[in-house]
Design a protein around this motif. Structure first.
Motif, PDB file in Angstrom:
ATOM      1  N   VAL A  67       0.869  -1.170   0.000  1.00 48.72           N
ATOM      2  CA  VAL A  67       0.000   0.000   0.000  1.00 48.72           C
ATOM      3  C   VAL A  67       0.906   1.221   0.000  1.00 48.72           C
ATOM      4  O   VAL A  67       1.415   1.660   1.043  1.00 48.72           O
ATOM      5  N   LYS A  68       1.122   1.753  -1.190  1.00 47.23           N
ATOM      6  CA  LYS A  68       2.075   2.852  -1.324  1.00 47.23           C
ATOM      7  C   LYS A  68       1.459   4.202  -1.023  1.00 47.23           C
ATOM      8  O   LYS A  68       2.141   5.130  -0.621  1.00 47.23           O
ATOM      9  N   ALA A  69       0.167   4.333  -1.235  1.00 48.88           N
ATOM     10  CA  ALA A  69      -0.529   5.604  -1.021  1.00 48.88           C
ATOM     11  C   ALA A  69      -2.004   5.283  -0.825  1.00 48.88           C
ATOM     12  O   ALA A  69      -2.456   4.173  -1.119  1.00 48.88           O
ATOM     13  N   PRO A  70      -2.734   6.257  -0.295  1.00 49.65           N
ATOM     14  CA  PRO A  70      -4.168   6.009  -0.142  1.00 49.65           C
ATOM     15  C   PRO A  70      -4.800   5.594  -1.481  1.00 49.65           C
ATOM     16  O   PRO A  70      -4.572   6.231  -2.515  1.00 49.65           O
ATOM     17  N   ASN A  71      -5.577   4.536  -1.446  1.00 45.45           N
ATOM     18  CA  ASN A  71      -6.337   4.050  -2.596  1.00 45.45           C
ATOM     19  C   ASN A  71      -5.447   3.559  -3.737  1.00 45.45           C
ATOM     20  O   ASN A  71      -5.925   3.431  -4.862  1.00 45.45           O
ATOM     21  N   ARG A  72      -4.198   3.269  -3.480  1.00 43.33           N
ATOM     22  CA  ARG A  72      -3.323   2.768  -4.544  1.00 43.33           C
ATOM     23  C   ARG A  72      -2.498   1.602  -4.018  1.00 43.33           C
ATOM     24  O   ARG A  72      -1.775   1.743  -3.022  1.00 43.33           O
ATOM     25  N   LEU A  73      -2.656   0.445  -4.669  1.00 45.58           N
ATOM     26  CA  LEU A  73      -1.963  -0.766  -4.265  1.00 45.58           C
ATOM     27  C   LEU A  73      -0.998  -1.199  -5.352  1.00 45.58           C
ATOM     28  O   LEU A  73      -1.279  -1.049  -6.548  1.00 45.58           O
ATOM     29  N   GLN A  74       0.130  -1.739  -4.909  1.00 42.35           N
ATOM     30  CA  GLN A  74       1.040  -2.426  -5.816  1.00 42.35           C
ATOM     31  C   GLN A  74       1.005  -3.917  -5.473  1.00 42.35           C
ATOM     32  O   GLN A  74       1.083  -4.290  -4.301  1.00 42.35           O
ATOM     33  N   GLY A 106       5.603 -15.402 -16.574  1.00 40.17           N
ATOM     34  CA  GLY A 106       4.931 -14.173 -16.988  1.00 40.17           C
ATOM     35  C   GLY A 106       4.035 -13.562 -15.957  1.00 40.17           C
ATOM     36  O   GLY A 106       3.348 -12.569 -16.248  1.00 40.17           O
ATOM     37  N   LEU A 107       3.976 -14.118 -14.769  1.00 36.52           N
ATOM     38  CA  LEU A 107       3.088 -13.584 -13.738  1.00 36.52           C
ATOM     39  C   LEU A 107       3.843 -12.849 -12.628  1.00 36.52           C
ATOM     40  O   LEU A 107       3.236 -12.451 -11.635  1.00 36.52           O
ATOM     41  N   ASP A 108       5.133 -12.684 -12.779  1.00 36.42           N
ATOM     42  CA  ASP A 108       5.921 -12.123 -11.687  1.00 36.42           C
ATOM     43  C   ASP A 108       6.142 -10.621 -11.803  1.00 36.42           C
ATOM     44  O   ASP A 108       6.862 -10.035 -10.995  1.00 36.42           O
ATOM     45  N   LYS A 109       5.543  -9.984 -12.806  1.00 37.01           N
ATOM     46  CA  LYS A 109       5.722  -8.547 -12.961  1.00 37.01           C
ATOM     47  C   LYS A 109       4.693  -7.809 -12.129  1.00 37.01           C
ATOM     48  O   LYS A 109       3.527  -8.184 -12.089  1.00 37.01           O
ATOM     49  N   PRO A 110       5.115  -6.745 -11.465  1.00 42.36           N
ATOM     50  CA  PRO A 110       4.163  -6.022 -10.602  1.00 42.36           C
ATOM     51  C   PRO A 110       3.142  -5.233 -11.402  1.00 42.36           C
ATOM     52  O   PRO A 110       3.379  -4.860 -12.554  1.00 42.36           O
ATOM     53  N   PHE A 111       2.019  -4.976 -10.787  1.00 42.13           N
ATOM     54  CA  PHE A 111       0.980  -4.147 -11.386  1.00 42.13           C
ATOM     55  C   PHE A 111       0.330  -3.345 -10.272  1.00 42.13           C
ATOM     56  O   PHE A 111       0.520  -3.614  -9.082  1.00 42.13           O
ATOM     57  N   GLU A 112      -0.423  -2.346 -10.663  1.00 40.31           N
ATOM     58  CA  GLU A 112      -1.043  -1.457  -9.696  1.00 40.31           C
ATOM     59  C   GLU A 112      -2.561  -1.555  -9.771  1.00 40.31           C
ATOM     60  O   GLU A 112      -3.127  -1.798 -10.841  1.00 40.31           O
ATOM     61  N   VAL A 113      -3.186  -1.314  -8.612  1.00 46.09           N
ATOM     62  CA  VAL A 113      -4.647  -1.356  -8.508  1.00 46.09           C
ATOM     63  C   VAL A 113      -5.103  -0.089  -7.798  1.00 46.09           C
ATOM     64  O   VAL A 113      -4.552   0.269  -6.741  1.00 46.09           O
ATOM     65  N   THR A 114      -6.085   0.593  -8.386  1.00 47.91           N
ATOM     66  CA  THR A 114      -6.683   1.766  -7.763  1.00 47.91           C
ATOM     67  C   THR A 114      -7.984   1.344  -7.103  1.00 47.91           C
ATOM     68  O   THR A 114      -8.832   0.696  -7.733  1.00 47.91           O
ATOM     69  N   LYS A 302       9.179  -2.074   4.049  1.00 47.51           N
ATOM     70  CA  LYS A 302      10.559  -1.608   4.047  1.00 47.51           C
ATOM     71  C   LYS A 302      11.328  -2.150   2.847  1.00 47.51           C
ATOM     72  O   LYS A 302      12.549  -2.016   2.766  1.00 47.51           O
ATOM     73  N   GLU A 303      10.583  -2.789   1.943  1.00 48.62           N
ATOM     74  CA  GLU A 303      11.255  -3.365   0.784  1.00 48.62           C
ATOM     75  C   GLU A 303      11.594  -2.271  -0.234  1.00 48.62           C
ATOM     76  O   GLU A 303      10.928  -1.234  -0.294  1.00 48.62           O
ATOM     77  N   PRO A 304      12.617  -2.515  -1.021  1.00 44.15           N
ATOM     78  CA  PRO A 304      12.956  -1.557  -2.083  1.00 44.15           C
ATOM     79  C   PRO A 304      11.830  -1.495  -3.127  1.00 44.15           C
ATOM     80  O   PRO A 304      11.004  -2.403  -3.229  1.00 44.15           O
ATOM     81  N   GLU A 305      11.842  -0.418  -3.882  1.00 46.45           N
ATOM     82  CA  GLU A 305      10.823  -0.238  -4.910  1.00 46.45           C
ATOM     83  C   GLU A 305      10.954  -1.342  -5.967  1.00 46.45           C
ATOM     84  O   GLU A 305      12.056  -1.751  -6.348  1.00 46.45           O
ATOM     85  N   TRP A 306       9.765  -1.815  -6.416  1.00 49.98           N
ATOM     86  CA  TRP A 306       9.749  -2.808  -7.487  1.00 49.98           C
ATOM     87  C   TRP A 306      10.001  -2.131  -8.822  1.00 49.98           C
ATOM     88  O   TRP A 306       9.513  -1.023  -9.078  1.00 49.98           O
TER      89      TRP A 306
END
Length: 1781
Positions: A67-74, A106-114, A302-306
């Protein structure tokens, strides 16, 4: 300071509350910013039948949420793994631990959800993410979606019980997940304390709450689904709640979530789909998709950015994606994502309150009009709980060159190339053509399954690909090579079955280039109606243009079929909103053609109307019939306007064409249109209409579902309508409809049942018969057949005939025909045959009163004949064909027959192959795991005929001299599969995991036949085409299976190594039976079944229902492995052929002296087809009978070969009308080289004496009838069976007869000296029926098999029914003796039986018998057995009779009137041919007069069409029973030869080789006269005359009426209609010798009062424009079928004159304001609009929170017209054409 302290206290209290409060209030819940959540994913999707292996997959992974920001998930998946599952699993679906998981790339790439409030708004994923992976991720994310906010649900709804304080209760909201945007039921409740067992890794301070969600698929704003061919009324989008619906697919998606204010700990979502592989039944297959995410930990992030990929793809919602092109929800409730993201939480609550306030205020401003019609207004069972019928057209509909098939929706990735597809198609076609040559192996090689694989492959091709594939195969079309010819036909049919737009274009190309023509093209075009899946406007228009193409219209068969098919397709794809929505994949594309597009009314209907008008003007009946049917097929209400001029008489057409128009309102009636129902009802109520028109209206009224008031009125009409045909049709129709059990007709059945007691008690011949209606709710069996006909007035055959059959998977199959005049058609046909035979003309006889002289004396005129018109219609196996006929067509008949005989002489080769799907259903939609559920049902069928025919026939000879021969080599193969599969597409490995059932049936007949015909004899020699081979004649098998096949596999399921057949442990039935060894020709019935259905074969047969019996045998209830074969064993058969002979002969005037007693004796001549044996049998049966007539039938079968065997059956009967004795003789034998066996039987029956015309004497006379039989068998005839018995009429039955109301009525008639009226005739038949039978049977030296049969007969009687039987094993008889008694009660239609034998006595009581049993048992003559039974069911129209009694006359059509003959000759009946038929029809005149009070004199003139003639004068003589001579005074003048004189006088007709005239006097003094074997029969007792005739119906004139079956016609005299009976009788008196003066006076008066019958047409449509406009308005409104249509209105507050204004319109829905892009016609608020029409307009929609749109709305309310911009949608508005106060 106080306020500061108070504020602090409030803050403290607020902070002291449980953090769970934030579950509802916190817009970021349940995800905490800065946290990292780790989940374990364990998911699976499985398919299984109720037994056997499950097949599917399992998926596991680590699911990480940041949860990087309100209403935004990675989000990112790690260690994704997939495993195949195909094995037996426990009931709880626990997966085995040893599954072989494989990594998923092909499923290991990150994506974002609003997100917002827990609901997902959008996603952002790498551009390279495949659709299969995208849908899988959507399934996982859907499981975590939970939203307890007030978004999109009404907090004040009574259904909303959610309490924010306690966090318990329920509410509903629209929510989007991977399965659809549907109503979702949220339930929030505390969780069981044992939640810790589920969450062992977490120690929570407070208990979590449990949230469950359940989808309501009845209410969806958008669903991603593909459907085609779903049967009418089959519910798959939700739950069947309507009585007209049946649950086809049961579907649910439920979720369970454990959550608190910090995290979602566990989320489980389960999709369950249950459906029977064969549509309906108890043994449902199941697809279960389960997604489970379990939280393993959550911590500070505390993980580094994807690392993010540079290219991103925006995904707007969670809906299952079939393409990477993004489409927003079509649901009005879905808001703009960007708008919601910009709103702050503090504004949300106030805006929600404002939204509710605005909504409340605006309800009365913009109303949504929904058309829901009540039953009385013609409600339709098609009404659905769907939110809308989509009227918008998606931009993604298939183009004319692009393929669109199911597989594209599973995975849109690139598939095999063009060359590969063409090569695969050609390879499959070659393989199928080769398999066709060996039908024995077709079930094993899965021919029909491979054909559908070919169809699937073709459906995936573009037009260019298809054209390339076609080029290589089209060359085989004209090849003489059988395999190549089959290649073309198989490929051609596969293209037609593929259903795609490119295939349609290919077929049009074939027709245009004349590669297919005539009948071949017609059959292909006919299949397109049910195979085309995409009814776009372009496709429908091109279809119609092809049908109207001048070159197509010139091709025989194709012209009519193309037009019928095109209009039927347009009806289904455009006019009928139900089929346009539910039959085709509108859930995926939207509606294929704009619902409000008027192209049908503007482009389709006008040319058809013009062609109809042109055909009528040119008097081309054949074309007129075709265009009437085509117009009727459109099923649009506006066809009433086209048909109105013809129905109302403004344009004159024949009665047949008017009736044809009524019949073709059936399609519109099926829609339960209230206007067509009212039109039909008006036609029915108009008694001045011809009965054919009114009866046709009755049929369609019931199809249109009459309202209760109409039903009650029609019930009353059965009492008082003047037409017998109409009364009969109404009564039998109401009775039949009341018996319907099918759910779709339940409401009309209830209405019919309600009025059933109101029907008349009058009995009619059946005009409408529901022969069978079988519905099994438990197993879903739904079969029905209906036999409908309208009787003719000129023939016993019906003028309208139609037979319907329907089943659970198909619409109505039908076959029907209609004629303007049946007799005219037969006469015309006979005339053409006479032309072939070159029949000679005859000369007119010089009779005193010939038929032509009677016509001159009475000035009889015949109404001009309407042109001959007829049609034939067949709709079978999804092929609808229509043929029309007129006089010109029949004139060509001799040429057609001559050409056929010429070709037959030279030899005809026939090669025909047709492969198609009789039914097909496709259904696909996503499951919880993001993998599509797939249901496929198909009924592939093949008919293959190949052979040569050669023969010689000479039709120029008369029938008695006809001979001919035909030699045939033919093989017929008919095979049908019922193939249903249930499963899902595993998008990760591109496999189709499924379970299913295949039901196979095949019939194969390869035979060589030589047929020889000559008068009285037919000989047929049969042998197999390949006599040395074993042949599987019939095959039936059922096999359930589970499998996991690769996508687009070209291998049938049964041949795939991954397939597992589902078997049980024990067989229920197993058989291996060979027979025919003694005949040298062996057959084998072999097979087994695990199904409980075959526990008892006899139990599968329903004795009173053939259709359901067939269904029971071919459609399993208990699905299990089954396999049966019926085979000819050629390798083991020594005899390779059989010769079957049938011979019939009849001889007359046999006077054999009684040289020896009639008894069973050995026959010496045992050869097959022996003329000597037939002669010997004739001599036996005529022995001892005075002037006997003998009939003999000889059947034999000779098996030719080394093991020669002969079977023979010869039967003869001898009887005479002047002898009470009847004798039967039967001979049967089996002869071979080893044995010679024969059975001989002799039966003698001594009939009782008949009182033909005196009921009183009939009741007094003894009715005892003795019979005895002797059967001998064995080489030395040492075995025998003797039967002695009698029948009698009991005293009790006689007394019961005398007490009946009918007997009282008959005695009243007799008291008036009328002995043969209706009641007397019926009583005479009943009085001659014995009700008691007693027989004694003795036997000796019988075969043990006989004793076994006797024992089985005893057991059968014993077990006939436990409530009927009474068994006494103590009352026994000695071995070798049996006694039988039967007592019948005709009043109660029951019979009691008693059987006594060595095993004891069995009494079976109160066994029901048919009501016609008394007619069958009666010995009354001269009516024959068949005539008595036929008259019962046809109300004396099978064999009509007329009685000229003392002072009352009963006509052929059952009119009874008072009239007494005088000394004037009266025409009893006259048959005179019309001038055009003068040489082809016989002529008949019967005259009667009374020279004195109690005497009647008869004159008869007759001339046959062959030239034979006679005159008969019968004068009354005083009859004395003491006189030796019992003959009446009969004088005969004839050109025929007298061959017998004495008790029976006979004249012979050498042309027919049969008696021309027979007459004799019975012991009771009644003269019986028979002209030309029942052409005319008469009974005469000196005072009265009864005539029996059935030829020339509706062409008879005289006091006996028209013989039309309609009593109303028997008021017509030579001068017109008269009402007084004395006028009617006198009108047919001749002013010749001895004419009575009073009769002449009455005749003169009758000429002054007659009036003419004039038919008056019914006004179909009112002429005033207001009513017509109202009809258009109502039509458009009803067609909306519950769709949202908005009404335009003006907002100007100024009062004044009402006038049209231009006003921009707006409406509001759940969350949007929508404003039209242009002003529209509207009326001021104080005015009323008129002449509304529905128009499509463009609107722009924005969220209600959009301030600019709020300002626009306010401006519109003030009467302004703001201009809006943005993406548009199409909506419908009702717009007025005028305004008034």
């Amino acid at each position: 300071m106080k306020f500061a302290v108070l504020a602090a206290l409030i803050a403290a209290v607020t902070c002291g509350h449980s953090s769970d409060d934030n579950i509802v209030e916190n817009q970021t819940w349940p995800w905490q910013v800065g946290k990292l959540y780790r989940y374990d994913v364990n998911s699976y999707t499985l398919a299984r039948l109720q037994e056997g292996a499950s097949t599917g997959n399992a998926f596991k992974a680590h699911f990480i949420v940041r949860v990087k920001a309100p209403n935004r998930l990675q989000i990112k998946l790690e260690n994704s793994q997939h495993a195949d599952v195909h094995q037996n699993l426990p009931k709880d679906r626990t997966l085995p631990s040893d599954l072989k998981y494989q990594p998923v790339k092909g499923l290991d790439k990150p994506f974002e959800v609003t997100i917002k409030g827990g609901r997902v708004l959008s996603m952002s994923a790498p551009a390279s993410l495949s659709l299969s992976h995208e849908n899988l991720l959507k399934g996982l994310i859907s499981a975590l979606q939970v939203d307890l906010s007030a978004h999109y649900h009404n907090e004040h709804s009574p259904r909303n019980t959610f309490d924010r304080e306690t966090k318990q209760g329920q509410f509903r909201r629209m929510e989007t997940d991977v399965t659809g945007d549907c109503e979702t039921l949220y339930t929030v409740s505390p969780v069981l304390s044992e939640w810790r067992r589920e969450l062992p890794k977490f120690s929570l301070k407070e208990d979590p709450i449990e949230i469950t969600k359940s989808k309501n698929y009845d209410h969806c704003h958008q669903r991603v689904a593909y459907n085609f061919g779903v049967p009418q009324g089959a519910k798959w989008t939700g739950t069947a709640q309507n009585i007209y619906e049946k649950q086809f697919v049961s579907r649910s998606t439920t979720s369970r979530i454990l959550v608190d204010s910090q995290a979602i700990y566990k989320a489980e979502t389960t999709s369950t789909v249950n459906v029977h592989p064969h549509l309906y039944g108890k043994q449902k297959a199941e697809v279960l998709s389960r997604v489970e995410l379990s939280l393993t930990s959550y911590e500070d992030d505390k993980e580094p950015e994807w690392q993010k990929s540079e290219e991103r793809r925006e995904i707007r919602n969670l809906l299952y994606a079939i393409t990477k092109k993004q489409n927003s929800n079509r649901d009005d409730s879905v808001s703009s994502t960007s708008q919601e993201q910009n709103q702050v939480e503090e504004e949300q609550e106030s805006q929600n309150r404002m939204r509710r306030s605005l909504k409340t205020k605006l309800i009365s401003i913009n109303k949504v009009f929904k058309s829901r019609t009540s039953h009385s207004d013609g409600s339709s069972w098609e009404e659905s709980k769907e939110a809308d019928f989509p009227s918008d057209v998606n931009d993604n509909v298939p183009l004319i060159n692009e393929p669109a098939y199911e597989a594209l929706y599973l995975n849109s990735e690139e598939d095999m190339g063009t060359k590969q597809k063409a090569a695969n198609a050609q390879k499959l076609v070659q393989e199928l053509a080769q398999q066709m040559q060996n039908p024995n192996n077709m079930p094993k090689t899965d021919f029909l399954t491979k054909f559908n694989i070919l169809v699937h492959l073709i459906s995936s091709m573009s037009f260019e690909q298809l054209n390339q594939a076609s080029t290589s195969i089209e060359g085989a079309k004209s090849s003489n090579n059988v395999i190549k010819a089959d290649m073309w036909m198989i490929y051609r049919d596969a293209v037609a079955q593929s259903g795609g737009v490119p295939a349609f274009k290919q077929i049009l190309s074939w027709i245009q280039k004349k590669k297919i023509q005539g009948e071949e093209a017609a059959e292909i075009v006919a299949t397109l109606v049910r195979t085309l899946r995409y009814p776009t406007k372009e496709v429908m228009t091109k279809f119609f243009e092809m049908a109207m193409n001048p070159e197509v219209r010139q091709q025989q068969f194709l012209n009519t079929t193309a037009l019928i098919a095109a209009t039927r397709f347009i009806y289904m794809g455009q006019v009928n909103n139900y089929t346009a929505h539910y039959l085709y994949p509108t859930h995926l594309y939207g509606r294929f053609a704009d619902k409000y597009d008027n192209f049908v009314l503007e482009k389709i209907l006008p040319p058809l109307a013009n062609e109809l008008e042109k055909a009528v003007q040119q008097k081309d009946s054949s074309k007129a019939q075709v265009y009437i049917k085509a117009i009727g097929n459109l099923g649009h209400r506006q066809i009433l306007k086209v048909f109105a001029p013809y129905l109302e008489g403004k344009i004159h057409v024949s009665t047949y064409l008017r009736t044809h128009i009524i019949n073709n309102l059936q399609v519109l009636s099926f829609q339960r249109d209230k206007y067509v129902r009212n039109v039909l009802y008006s036609l029915l109520r108009n008694t001045a209409e011809p009965y054919e028109v009114r009866v046709a209206a009755i049929r369609n009224i019931f199809i249109a579902f009459p309202n209760p008031a109409m039903m009650q009125a029609m019930a009353q009409m059965t009492h008082d309508d003047p037409s017998k045909h109409v009364r009969s049709a109404l009564k039998t129709s109401i009775e039949a409809v009341a018996e319907w059990k099918n759910l779709r007709f339940s409401d009309v059945a209830k209405s019919a049942e309600a009025v059933r007691p109101m029907l008349t008690k009058e009995k009619f011949a059946e005009e409408y018969t529901a022969r069978s209606d079988y519905y099994d709710r438990d197993y879903g069996f739904d079969f029905a057949d209906i036999f409908v006909y309208t009787s003719s007035d000129d023939n016993l055959l019906p003028r309208y005939l139609k037979y319907y059959v329907t089943s659970k998977s198909s619409d109505w199959n039908e076959i029907g025909a209609s004629f303007s005049s049946v007799q005219q058609f037969l006469d015309y046909f006979q005339q053409q045959m006479d032309r072939i035979r070159q029949k000679k003309s005859r000369s007119e006889p010089n009779h005193k009163y010939s038929a032509s002289k009677i016509s001159e004396l009475l000035k009889l005129k015949y109404d001009p004949q309407e042109p001959l018109e007829a049609d034939f219609n067949i709709n079978f196996m999804q092929l609808e064909r229509y043929f029309t006929f007129n006089e010109d067509d029949l004139k060509k008949l001799p040429i057609v027959i001559r050409d056929l005989i010429t070709n037959l002489t030279q030899g005809i080769h026939k090669h025909y192959t047709k492969v198609l799907n009789q039914a097909q259903v496709s259904l696909m939609f996503p499951t919880a795991m993001g993998m599509p559920f797939i249901y496929k049902y198909k009924e592939p069928t093949v008919l293959h005929v190949q052979g040569n025919v050669k023969g010689n026939m000479d039709l120029t000879k008369q029938p008695k001299d006809f001979s001919g021969s035909i030699q045939k080599e033919i093989q017929i193969t008919y095979a049908r599969n019922i193939d249903g599969s249930v499963g899902f597409y595993d998008t990760l490995v591109e496999k189709f995991a499924s379970v299913g059932v295949v039901n196979k049936a095949q019939l194969y007949i390869p035979v060589k036949a030589d047929i020889q015909m000559k008068p009285g004899e037919v000989k047929i020699h049969l042998e197999p085409l390949r006599p040395e081979e074993d042949i599987t004649i019939a095959h039936y098998s059922v096999w359930p299976y589970s499998t996991s096949q690769k996508k687009d596999s070209l291998v049938p399921v049964s041949q795939d190594p991954a397939t597992k057949i589902i078997n049980r442990n024990n067989k229920v039935n197993s058989i291996d039976y060979k027979f025919g060894q003694s005949a040298g020709t062996q057959f084998q019935f072999q097979g087994y079944s695990y199904s409980k259905d075959y526990t008892n074969f006899a139990g599968m047969i329903r004795s009173n229902d053939l259709l359901s019996s067939i269904a029971n045998m071919l459609y399993q209830r208990d699905i299990a492995m089954t396999h049966y074969n019926f085979r000819y064993l050629g390798k083991q058969s020594s005899n390779k052929g059989v010769t079957v002979t049938a011979a019939y002969d009849v001889v007359y005037n046999q006077k054999q002296s009684n040289q020896k007693p009639f008894a069973a004796s050995k026959v010496q001549d045992i050869t097959p087809n022996s003329a000597g044996r037939r002669e010997e049998m004739v001599k036996r049966v005529v022995s001892g009978i005075n002037t006997a007539k003998a009939q003999v039938v000889d059947l034999s079968a000779s098996f030719d070969g080394p093991q020669k065997a002969e079977y023979t059956l010869t039967a003869a009967i001898g009887q005479s009308p002047v002898d009470r004795k009847i004798q039967f003789a039967v001979f049967a034998s089996r002869n071979s080289a080893d044995e010679h066996n024969q059975i001989n039987a002799a039966v003698t029956v001594r009939r009782p004496e008949v009182s033909a015309m005196n009921l009183v004497e009939a009741l007094k006379k003894d009715l005892k009838m003795d019979f005895d039989a002797e059967i001998k068998f064995g080489n030395d005839e040492d075995g025998s069976v003797e039967i002695r018995g009698y029948t009698d009429r009991s005293k009790k039955y006689t007394e019961e007869l005398q007490k009946t109301h009918l007997a009282q009525q008959a005695m009243e008639e007799i008291a008036n000296n009328n002995y043969y009226q209706e009641a007397n005739h019926k009583m005479l038949v009943m009085a001659h029926a014995p009700d008691y039978l007693k027989a004694s049977i003795t036997y000796k030296n019988v075969n043990p098999a006989f004793k076994y049969l006797l024992f089985q007969a005893y057991r059968l009687a014993e077990g006939f029914g436990f409530w009927y039987s009474d068994v006494n094993p103590l009352k026994t008889l000695p071995d070798g003796k049996i006694e039988l008694e039967a007592q019948t009660s005709y009043m109660e239609n029951m019979i009691n039986l008693m059987l006594k034998s060595r095993y004891g006595e069995v009494q079976v009581k109160n066994v029901p018998i048919p009501k016609s049993a008394v007619n069958a048992a009666s010995t009354y003559s001269p009516f024959k057995l068949s005539e008595r039974i036929g008259n019962y069911y046809t109300r004396h129209q099978y064999q009509p009779f007329c009685a000229v009694d003392d002072n009352q006359i009963r006509t052929f059509s059952e009119r009874s009137y008072n009239y007494k003959l005088t000394s004037s000759w009266h025409v009893v009946m006259q048959n005179a041919p019309r001038p055009e038929n003068s040489q082809r029809m016989d002529q008949l005149v019967v005259l009667a007069r009374k020279p004195s009070e109690k005497e009647q004199e008869i004159y008869i003139s007759y001339q046959s069409e062959t030239g034979r003639d006679l005159e008969i004068e019968i004068k009354p003589t005083k009859y004395d029973e003491q006189q030796e001579s019992k003959k009446r005074d009969v004088t005969v003048k004839t050109n025929s030869k007298k061959v017998s004189d004495g008790i029976l006088t006979m004249y012979w007709d050498d042309d027919d080789n049969a008696p021309f005239l027979e007459y004799y006097t019975q012991p009771d003094g009644v003269l019986i006269l028979n002209i030309r074997e029942d052409r005319l029969r008469a009974m005469y007792d000196g005072q009265r005359l009864v005539v029996l005739a059935k030829n020339n119906r509706n062409n008879t004139r005289g006091i006996c009426g028209y013989m039309s079956g309609e009593p109303l016609d028997d008021y017509m005299t030579p001068n017109g209609l008269v009402d007084r009976p004395e006028y009617y009788g006198a009108s047919y008196a001749l002013n010749v010798e001895n004419s009575d003066y009073q009769t002449q006076q009455l005749q003169s008066q009758a000429k002054e009062v007659p009036y003419q019958r004039r038919f008056k047409n019914t006004n179909v449509l009112r002429s005033d424009k207001y009513w017509q406009q109202a009809m258009v308005d109502s039509s458009s409104e009803e067609d909306r079928q519950s769709e949202n249509v908005y009404r335009s209105r003006g907002y100007s507050k100024k009062l004044g004159t009402c006038q049209m204004q231009q006003q921009v319109q707006y409406y509001e829905n759940h969350g949007e304001i929508c404003i039209t892009t242009a002003p529209m016609n509207a009326c001021q608020s104080h005015c009323q609009g008129n002449g509304y029409s529905v128009k499509s307009v463009q609107v722009v929609c924005r969220p209600k929170l959009d301030q600019k749109f709020q300002e626009y709305r306010n401006q519109i309310q003030q009467g302004q017209n703001p201009k809006v911009n943005g993406p548009t949608e199409t909506k419908q508005y009702r717009v007025p054409t005028s305004c008034n106060m």
